[in-house]
Scaffold this motif. Structure first.
Motif, mmCIF file in Angstrom:
data_model
loop_
_atom_site.group_PDB
_atom_site.id
_atom_site.type_symbol
_atom_site.label_atom_id
_atom_site.label_comp_id
_atom_site.label_asym_id
_atom_site.label_seq_id
_atom_site.Cartn_x
_atom_site.Cartn_y
_atom_site.Cartn_z
ATOM 1 N N SER A 105 9.819 -6.637 -0.280
ATOM 2 C CA SER A 105 9.218 -4.877 -0.582
ATOM 3 C C SER A 105 8.005 -4.804 -0.142
ATOM 4 N N ILE A 106 7.246 -5.051 0.074
ATOM 5 C CA ILE A 106 6.168 -4.884 0.982
ATOM 6 C C ILE A 106 6.472 -4.166 2.276
ATOM 7 N N ASP A 109 7.853 -0.642 1.352
ATOM 8 C CA ASP A 109 6.551 0.281 0.735
ATOM 9 C C ASP A 109 5.562 0.753 1.983
ATOM 10 N N LYS A 130 -4.855 -0.296 -0.961
ATOM 11 C CA LYS A 130 -4.661 -0.244 -1.948
ATOM 12 C C LYS A 130 -3.608 -0.006 -2.425
ATOM 13 N N VAL A 131 -2.629 0.759 -1.588
ATOM 14 C CA VAL A 131 -0.646 1.021 -2.007
ATOM 15 C C VAL A 131 -0.813 -1.098 -1.867
ATOM 16 N N ILE A 132 -0.739 -1.545 -1.292
ATOM 17 C CA ILE A 132 -0.635 -3.369 -1.405
ATOM 18 C C ILE A 132 -1.667 -4.227 -2.439
ATOM 19 N N ASN A 134 -2.295 -2.508 -5.484
ATOM 20 C CA ASN A 134 -2.656 -2.189 -6.682
ATOM 21 C C ASN A 134 -1.233 -2.560 -7.207
ATOM 22 N N LYS A 135 -0.290 -3.396 -6.110
ATOM 23 C CA LYS A 135 1.397 -3.066 -6.986
ATOM 24 C C LYS A 135 1.142 -4.829 -7.553
ATOM 25 N N GLN A 136 1.834 -4.476 -8.840
ATOM 26 C CA GLN A 136 1.891 -6.060 -9.273
ATOM 27 C C GLN A 136 3.400 -6.485 -8.835
ATOM 28 N N ILE A 137 3.465 -7.759 -8.946
ATOM 29 C CA ILE A 137 4.874 -8.246 -8.141
ATOM 30 C C ILE A 137 5.062 -9.743 -9.523
ATOM 31 N N ARG A 143 3.404 -12.439 -13.841
ATOM 32 C CA ARG A 143 2.505 -11.140 -13.081
ATOM 33 C C ARG A 143 1.366 -11.641 -11.455
ATOM 34 N N ARG A 145 -0.645 -10.094 -8.620
ATOM 35 C CA ARG A 145 -1.122 -9.390 -7.628
ATOM 36 C C ARG A 145 -1.774 -9.948 -6.215
#
Length: 167
Positions: A105-106, A109, A130-132, A134-137, A143, A145
Motif C-alpha cells: 500500500s505504501i 502511494d 510527510k505522506v508516509i 501521516n498514514k495510519q495503518i 492502529r 504509525r
C-alpha cells in the motif's frame, strides 16, 4: 725471370676492367634504387605521422563529447524501482502477510515517483516523508504509525520503516 709480353694479358686486362666497371655501374644502380626506396619509406612514415596526429585529435574530441554526454546522463538519472521494508514487525507480532500488504500500500502511494528524475525526487523528499508518516495503518484492530528510519534515493528508492502504536 722474364716478364710476359703485354699481348698475353690483354684479354685478362679487359676482363678485369670489365669487372671493375660493372661493379661501379651496379653500385651506382644499387645506390639509386636504395635511395629511391628510402625516400618512399620516408614519405610513408611522414603520412602515417600526420594520420596519427589527426586521429589523436579526433579521439580527443570524441572523448570530450563522451564525457559531456556522461555528465548530462548522470544528471538525468531516473528512479527505476521502489523498495519498502518494515523492520520491526516482529516486535508487535504482526504476520508477514499483513506486513506485505502494508508495504504494497505504501508502494502504491509513492508509485508516481517511478521514472521521475532523481533531482526532482530528492527535492520532494520532505513531502514524501510527510505522506508516509501521516498514514495510519490498521492491522489486527490496532492502529499504527510509520516512522522513516532510513531513505536512500537513487535509481532504486529504498525506504526502511518502523511501526509504532498510535494512541
Amino acid at each position: 725471370m722474364r716478364l710476359p709480353a703485354k699481348r698475353y694479358y690483354k684479354n685478362g686486362q679487359r676482363f678485369f676492367f670489365g669487372v671493375v666497371i660493372g661493379a661501379m655501374i651496379s653500385w651506382l644502380i644499387f645506390l639509386f634504387m636504395f635511395g629511391h626506396m628510402q625516400e618512399e619509406q620516408a614519405k610513408t612514415i611522414r603520412k602515417q605521422k600526420e594520420q596519427i596526429l589527426e586521429l589523436q585529435k579526433e579521439k580527443n574530441i570524441w572523448q570530450e563529447d563522451f564525457k559531456k554526454l556522461n555528465e548530462k546522463n548522470k544528471q538525468l538519472l531516473t528512479v527505476q524501482e521502489v523498495i519498502v521494508k518494515i523492520e520491526n514487525a516482529k516486535k508487535y507480532r504482526i504476520d508477514p502477510l499483513s506486513v506485505f500488504e502494508v508495504e504494497e500500500s505504501i508502494k502504491e502511494d509513492i508509485n508516481n515517483l517511478l521514472a521521475k528524475d532523481l533531482h526532482l525526487v530528492y527535492e520532494s523528499r520532505d513531502l514524501l516523508k510527510k505522506v508516509i508518516m501521516n498514514k495510519q495503518i490498521k492491522i489486527n484492530d490496532k492502529r499504527y504509525r510509520l516512522i522513516i528510519k532510513e531513505m536512500v534515493i537513487y535509481t532504486t528508492l529504498t525506504i526502511h520503516l518502523e511501526l509504532i502504536l498510535d494512541d
